[in-house]
Design a protein around this motif. Sequence first.
Motif, mmCIF file in Angstrom:
data_model
loop_
_atom_site.group_PDB
_atom_site.id
_atom_site.type_symbol
_atom_site.label_atom_id
_atom_site.label_comp_id
_atom_site.label_asym_id
_atom_site.label_seq_id
_atom_site.Cartn_x
_atom_site.Cartn_y
_atom_site.Cartn_z
ATOM 1 N N THR A 170 64.992 35.348 32.613
ATOM 2 C CA THR A 170 63.585 35.461 33.040
ATOM 3 C C THR A 170 63.430 35.359 34.557
ATOM 4 N N GLU A 171 64.531 35.258 35.250
ATOM 5 C CA GLU A 171 64.452 35.111 36.712
ATOM 6 C C GLU A 171 63.696 36.281 37.363
ATOM 7 N N PRO A 172 63.949 37.561 36.920
ATOM 8 C CA PRO A 172 63.213 38.680 37.557
ATOM 9 C C PRO A 172 61.709 38.626 37.307
ATOM 10 N N TRP A 173 61.270 37.888 36.310
ATOM 11 C CA TRP A 173 59.836 37.838 35.995
ATOM 12 C C TRP A 173 59.031 37.175 37.107
ATOM 13 N N LYS A 174 59.760 36.420 37.937
ATOM 14 C CA LYS A 174 59.048 35.698 38.994
ATOM 15 C C LYS A 174 58.694 36.618 40.161
ATOM 16 N N THR A 175 59.257 37.822 40.136
ATOM 17 C CA THR A 175 58.978 38.769 41.222
ATOM 18 C C THR A 175 57.672 39.514 40.938
ATOM 19 N N ASP A 176 56.743 39.421 41.827
ATOM 20 C CA ASP A 176 55.456 40.140 41.718
ATOM 21 C C ASP A 176 54.797 39.954 40.344
ATOM 22 N N ALA A 177 54.813 38.742 39.865
ATOM 23 C CA ALA A 177 54.288 38.483 38.512
ATOM 24 C C ALA A 177 52.813 38.890 38.394
ATOM 25 N N ALA A 178 52.024 38.535 39.411
ATOM 26 C CA ALA A 178 50.585 38.829 39.341
ATOM 27 C C ALA A 178 50.342 40.337 39.335
ATOM 28 N N ALA A 179 51.053 41.040 40.205
ATOM 29 C CA ALA A 179 50.869 42.494 40.285
ATOM 30 C C ALA A 179 51.328 43.159 38.984
ATOM 31 N N GLU A 180 52.434 42.660 38.431
ATOM 32 C CA GLU A 180 52.936 43.234 37.177
ATOM 33 C C GLU A 180 51.948 42.994 36.032
ATOM 34 N N MET A 181 51.361 41.788 36.043
ATOM 35 C CA MET A 181 50.366 41.459 35.002
ATOM 36 C C MET A 181 49.149 42.368 35.128
ATOM 37 N N ALA A 182 48.712 42.564 36.366
ATOM 38 C CA ALA A 182 47.529 43.405 36.596
ATOM 39 C C ALA A 182 47.803 44.839 36.174
ATOM 40 N N SER A 183 48.995 45.325 36.519
ATOM 41 C CA SER A 183 49.351 46.698 36.153
ATOM 42 C C SER A 183 49.469 46.834 34.638
ATOM 43 N N GLY A 184 50.094 45.831 34.003
ATOM 44 C CA GLY A 184 50.231 45.855 32.541
ATOM 45 C C GLY A 184 48.866 45.800 31.861
ATOM 46 N N PHE A 185 47.975 44.989 32.428
ATOM 47 C CA PHE A 185 46.626 44.873 31.887
ATOM 48 C C PHE A 185 45.902 46.213 31.961
ATOM 49 N N PHE A 186 46.018 46.884 33.092
ATOM 50 C CA PHE A 186 45.352 48.186 33.276
ATOM 51 C C PHE A 186 45.898 49.209 32.281
ATOM 52 N N ASN A 187 47.232 49.261 32.194
ATOM 53 C CA ASN A 187 47.850 50.249 31.293
ATOM 54 C C ASN A 187 47.570 49.960 29.817
ATOM 55 N N PHE A 188 47.225 48.721 29.538
ATOM 56 C CA PHE A 188 46.863 48.357 28.167
ATOM 57 C C PHE A 188 45.380 48.632 27.920
ATOM 58 N N LEU A 189 44.560 48.233 28.898
ATOM 59 C CA LEU A 189 43.110 48.308 28.718
ATOM 60 C C LEU A 189 42.604 49.749 28.582
ATOM 61 N N ILE A 190 43.049 50.619 29.460
ATOM 62 C CA ILE A 190 42.489 51.982 29.481
ATOM 63 C C ILE A 190 42.712 52.705 28.142
ATOM 64 N N PRO A 191 43.940 52.734 27.630
ATOM 65 C CA PRO A 191 44.110 53.414 26.329
ATOM 66 C C PRO A 191 43.302 52.762 25.210
ATOM 67 N N VAL A 192 43.251 51.429 25.236
ATOM 68 C CA VAL A 192 42.517 50.727 24.174
ATOM 69 C C VAL A 192 41.022 51.045 24.259
ATOM 70 N N LEU A 193 40.503 51.109 25.475
ATOM 71 C CA LEU A 193 39.086 51.480 25.656
ATOM 72 C C LEU A 193 38.828 52.892 25.120
ATOM 73 N N VAL A 194 39.757 53.783 25.388
ATOM 74 C CA VAL A 194 39.552 55.161 24.935
ATOM 75 C C VAL A 194 39.669 55.233 23.409
ATOM 76 N N TRP A 195 40.549 54.427 22.816
ATOM 77 C CA TRP A 195 40.560 54.358 21.348
ATOM 78 C C TRP A 195 39.191 53.905 20.834
ATOM 79 N N GLY A 196 38.617 52.925 21.539
ATOM 80 C CA GLY A 196 37.291 52.447 21.148
ATOM 81 C C GLY A 196 36.251 53.559 21.222
ATOM 82 N N LEU A 197 36.304 54.331 22.298
ATOM 83 C CA LEU A 197 35.344 55.438 22.457
ATOM 84 C C LEU A 197 35.524 56.490 21.355
ATOM 85 N N ILE A 198 36.786 56.722 20.986
ATOM 86 C CA ILE A 198 37.033 57.685 19.905
ATOM 87 C C ILE A 198 36.467 57.137 18.588
#
Lengths: 285, 317
Positions: A170-198
Amino acid sequence: MTATTLTTKTADSIASTPGLVNTIRSEWIRIWRPSFRYGGFGVLAFFSVLISYFIYSSLADPSAADGPAGPGRAPTTAADLEQAGGMIHALGSITSLAGIVVLSLWAIAAASDYDSGLIRVLVQAQPSRLRLLGGKIIALSFFTVLLSAATVLITSAVARPLARVYEVDTEPWKTDAAAEMASGFFNFLIPVLVWGLIGLMIAVLTRSSGTAIGVGIGWLLVVEGLISIWAPDITHLLPGGTLSALAAGGTADLSWASALGLTLLYGAAAACVSLFAFRNRDIVS
Amino acid sequence: MSAITAERLTRRFGELTAVDNLTFEVPSGGVVGFVGPNGSGKSTTIRVLLGLIEASDGVGTVLGEPITHPERFAHRVGALIEAPTFIGSLSAWDNLRSMAALRGISERRIHEVLEIVGLAGREKDKASTFSLGMKQRLGIAAALLPDPELLVLDEPTNGLDPAGIVEIRTLLKSLADGRRTVVVSSHLMSEIQAMADDLVVIRFGKLLYSGSLAGLMEDAVEQVIAAPEFGTDLPQLIGAIESRGWAYTSHGDLVQIELPAASSADVGRAANEAGVPLRQLTPQQDNLEDIFLRLTGGTDAELAASRGEQRTTGATS
């Protein structure tokens, strides 16, 4: 007070044309009901933990690795997890199931108004149907943002103990953790929102939550599967394939940017069809 | 100003004309009964007037505003259309809070409407635990939230027991005053007769009557029904009636005399003078249902059958 008194104070407090904010507030009260709240958060938390477990346990048993991978995704390896952002790597596989859950929630929120007849009262009180459905979309989007945030947090929270058990570095997880979380959140949220719209679009068109959920899940699990057999070249461009590609941060067939563009296009189309149908169809239920 | 006007209002669903060229006017203030049997087009008319569905033809106004612009009158109108609808897992308070939020109404008003409909103290209970009567009252509370000038209630007594019907009737009468108009649609003529000042009567989407209840009741046939204690006295009774020049019809040993209901004492005296003891002496006046059947010329089943025949004939010709 007597029934026959018209209260001046109350009359003063009534806006002559209820605004979008009123519509969102009203919708939020209905969305934040226990069945929706506990159902939505509970199911996604369950899937987050379950799929994370499958991913980590399949590292120890590579023969089981195909299970949780989504469309167009290769089985997860330890190397995938031992990267920056590895703690939310499971999100890519959770997205399809989360999409089904969110599609169902949005479909229920929209179609249950027809099923129950509540739509009659709502449209009488707020004759601007665009504002009514717009308020619903905004309220449901906010609910989905909370659901997505909870899913990201739960996925990252269970990743650490699982990594310890399955000996993932898990050592690499400490690198840019916040940015990775934000990017993961975005990539998760957008498709899920569009599923909701469908889901919303199918619900507005069919006016039945059961039918809407059936059609949505049937499309994702059956129709796209059949199309992938007959015309494999276009599978990645279909809604399920595109949304999964975005959630995975892009695939060999579809880059992240193309997936994002196509996803937004699907979302805009679903929203437009919903608004057009809702505005122009009679309320006969 | 009229609360509602309709001029040649029409709504078609394919080949079915649910609302057929309706022209009527609902005066402001008081209780107005919107009467017709099930399937007569009452709910469709209400939906057209409130902007839920579009009229195929004709025009109308609600509180002086055209029905094509419901946003101009929606904040002055409260409506309960068909069955009351709530989210069962939410409390009565939260259901009303949701509706109040939509209309931009303060939560203080929720207390007031709960008080009016007699549900104060039950606001924390889930709507799913309410009886049908309580749900109807909760629906009326939701309709009262904007303190409406026009309250439209579609079949508010549907499914209620007699006690519940009386309760709702009393409530509705109390809600109608000089400024507020309460339009109550119902297929129960007796209910409307008990509370309405004015009437709009429709059948198969067509207008049968629009005006005051009193005006319609002027057409009520009054009669006195008399029956001799012994059948052998019937000729003497009829003779006494004929000698006074009263019109009558007889069915078995029953004699129906066309006299105002208040004249039953005269009939009693005539029988007494003729030495005929009576078994029955009953003043009778048509109720709204009788007048309605006379207006339409038959029962629902008869008319529905004749309408079906007409359609069949039309389809085959």
